[in-house]
Design a protein around this motif. Structure first.
Motif, PDB file in Angstrom:
ATOM      1  N   UNK A  82      36.375  26.089  96.947  1.00  0.00           N
ATOM      2  CA  UNK A  82      36.793  24.696  96.860  1.00  0.00           C
ATOM      3  C   UNK A  82      37.589  24.417  95.593  1.00  0.00           C
ATOM      4  N   UNK A  83      38.609  23.562  95.747  1.00  0.00           N
ATOM      5  CA  UNK A  83      39.349  23.043  94.601  1.00  0.00           C
ATOM      6  C   UNK A  83      40.063  24.082  93.763  1.00  0.00           C
ATOM      7  N   UNK A 126      32.515  24.855  92.144  1.00  0.00           N
ATOM      8  CA  UNK A 126      32.270  24.814  90.707  1.00  0.00           C
ATOM      9  C   UNK A 126      31.681  23.451  90.361  1.00  0.00           C
ATOM     10  N   UNK A 127      30.398  23.393  90.134  1.00  0.00           N
ATOM     11  CA  UNK A 127      29.723  22.110  89.853  1.00  0.00           C
ATOM     12  C   UNK A 127      29.884  21.668  88.416  1.00  0.00           C
ATOM     13  N   UNK A 135      29.212  32.323  88.562  1.00  0.00           N
ATOM     14  CA  UNK A 135      28.549  31.075  88.208  1.00  0.00           C
ATOM     15  C   UNK A 135      28.837  29.950  89.190  1.00  0.00           C
ATOM     16  N   UNK A 136      29.568  30.233  90.268  1.00  0.00           N
ATOM     17  CA  UNK A 136      29.824  29.216  91.283  1.00  0.00           C
ATOM     18  C   UNK A 136      28.597  29.046  92.168  1.00  0.00           C
ATOM     19  N   UNK A 137      28.574  27.952  92.913  1.00  0.00           N
ATOM     20  CA  UNK A 137      27.463  27.667  93.814  1.00  0.00           C
ATOM     21  C   UNK A 137      27.950  27.737  95.261  1.00  0.00           C
ATOM     22  N   UNK A 138      27.106  28.250  96.124  1.00  0.00           N
ATOM     23  CA  UNK A 138      27.450  28.378  97.536  1.00  0.00           C
ATOM     24  C   UNK A 138      26.863  27.223  98.323  1.00  0.00           C
ATOM     25  N   UNK A 139      27.717  26.553  99.089  1.00  0.00           N
ATOM     26  CA  UNK A 139      27.284  25.469  99.961  1.00  0.00           C
ATOM     27  C   UNK A 139      27.713  25.789 101.384  1.00  0.00           C
ATOM     28  N   UNK A 140      26.881  25.459 102.350  1.00  0.00           N
ATOM     29  CA  UNK A 140      27.184  25.782 103.740  1.00  0.00           C
ATOM     30  C   UNK A 140      27.073  24.545 104.620  1.00  0.00           C
ATOM     31  N   UNK A 141      28.022  24.434 105.563  1.00  0.00           N
ATOM     32  CA  UNK A 141      27.953  23.355 106.540  1.00  0.00           C
ATOM     33  C   UNK A 141      27.425  23.864 107.877  1.00  0.00           C
ATOM     34  N   UNK A 142      26.829  25.057 107.840  1.00  0.00           N
ATOM     35  CA  UNK A 142      26.319  25.660 109.065  1.00  0.00           C
ATOM     36  C   UNK A 142      27.277  26.670 109.662  1.00  0.00           C
ATOM     37  N   UNK A 143      28.527  26.616 109.211  1.00  0.00           N
ATOM     38  CA  UNK A 143      29.514  27.575 109.708  1.00  0.00           C
ATOM     39  C   UNK A 143      30.262  28.226 108.553  1.00  0.00           C
ATOM     40  N   UNK A 144      30.860  27.409 107.685  1.00  0.00           N
ATOM     41  CA  UNK A 144      31.632  27.932 106.559  1.00  0.00           C
ATOM     42  C   UNK A 144      30.814  27.854 105.277  1.00  0.00           C
ATOM     43  N   UNK A 145      30.856  28.937 104.490  1.00  0.00           N
ATOM     44  CA  UNK A 145      30.272  28.914 103.141  1.00  0.00           C
ATOM     45  C   UNK A 145      31.392  28.608 102.171  1.00  0.00           C
ATOM     46  N   UNK A 146      31.193  27.583 101.345  1.00  0.00           N
ATOM     47  CA  UNK A 146      32.180  27.206 100.341  1.00  0.00           C
ATOM     48  C   UNK A 146      31.601  27.446  98.946  1.00  0.00           C
ATOM     49  N   UNK A 147      32.410  28.057  98.098  1.00  0.00           N
ATOM     50  CA  UNK A 147      32.025  28.291  96.715  1.00  0.00           C
ATOM     51  C   UNK A 147      32.544  27.124  95.889  1.00  0.00           C
TER      52      UNK A 147
END
Length: 312
Positions: free
Chosen positions: A265-266, A308-309, A294-306
């Motif tokens: 992302x971003x 930077x929080x 150090x990135x965080x992985x978020x998932x919408x059930x299909x795509x994993x997005x990395x």
């Protein structure tokens, strides 16, 4: 070597053409016995020989329909060299399409998730496709279109011009061995031997890239930098090696290898990354990458997005 091992190797090879491929099971099978890796390599080599034999028959073959889904063979069809060859011929995944009567057929090659594939395109021209990549070659005129990643080995012939189009960019061979990787507007071309000329979309000027150099193109600009020869297309030997590579390319490699979407992302997509990733399933590869970046992985059930929080 027993026929049972070769039968299993042929089935694993054929299964890689399907979306429900059991990659964890395949890895466990390879590691269970050294003979398994040897048998699988023999099957993969037979696949390449079938490709070469098919190309010699092309002039006598009428135009065929686009790529059709692979068919499964009954169990009794596997068990001899001839049967294994037949199974591979059905699962190779090469297609031909004829767009216009006066134009040569376009040969299409594809590699499944989790595996690379080497194809012979013409005399002195071979390409090894990275996992989940596609290559279309128009007849024998040396013009190709690549989606994904590949390593090209081209013997220079002054009578022939080899052009590779990648996302609108144009790579002209000057007799060389080079690797290409592209994703989300980012293009990397690393030269192992010889020289290539790179031309970006909408531009007329070419950038020459010599052996030991990488051209990184994004935002309409090309940056040349040194590259370690040993790290070029290291995925051919079973690992992903990166030296200041944009995370967008790293995520694309994971997505193509696992067959499951991964994105960054971003602005983090342009962040340079150096490190080594071992092949595995998506969760394992993403987990390693998040630990290193150090990135965080978020998932919408299909795509994993990395993501930077930290906002950096």
């Amino acid at each position: 070597m027993s026929e049972d091992i070769h039968e299993a190797a042929a089935r694993w090879h054929g299964a890689q053409q399907h979306d429900d491929m059991d990659w964890e099971g395949f890895t466990a099978w390879l590691e269970a016995d050294p003979r398994h890796r040897l048998a699988y390599d023999e099957i993969a080599l037979l696949d390449l020989q079938i490709d070469a034999a098919r190309e010699t028959l092309q002039p006598a073959t009428p135009a065929l329909a686009p790529i059709s889904p692979p068919r499964r063979l009954p169990r009794w069809a596997i068990g001899s060299g001839v049967a294994v060859a037949a199974a591979l011929a059905l699962t190779v995944g090469i297609g031909f399409r004829q767009s216009e009567p006066d134009k040569p057929a376009v040969r299409e090659f594809a590699s499944a998730a989790g595996t690379s594939r080497t194809v012979r395109l013409a005399e002195g021209v071979t390409a090894t496709l990275g996992a989940g990549s596609r290559l279309a070659a128009a007849g024998t005129d040396g013009h190709m279109q690549l989606t994904g990643s590949a390593f090209f080995s081209i013997h220079h012939d002054p009578k022939r011009s080899v052009i590779v189009d990648v996302g609108g960019a144009r790579i002209r061979d000057v007799g060389t061995r080079f690797a290409v990787n592209s994703a989300d507007g980012v293009l990397s071309v690393s030269v192992e031997e010889g020289r290539i000329a790179l031309q970006l979309p909408g531009q007329t000027v070419e950038t020459e890239v010599d052996a030991g150099q990488e051209a990184l193109a994004q935002g309409g600009k090309v940056v040349l930098r040194p590259v370690r020869i040993a790290s070029i297309a290291a995925w051919r030997s079973g690992r992903f090696v990166y030296d200041q590579a944009p995370l967008a390319l790293v995520a694309a490699d994971i997505a193509r290898y696992t067959g499951q979407p991964v994105a960054v992302a971003g602005s983090a997509a342009q962040r340079p990354f150096s490190g080594v990733l071992a092949p595995g399933d998506r969760a394992a590869m993403v987990s390693t990458l998040t630990q290193l970046t150090g990135l965080h992985a978020e998932s919408d059930g299909q795509t994993i997005r990395l993501v930077d929080r930290t906002g950096g």
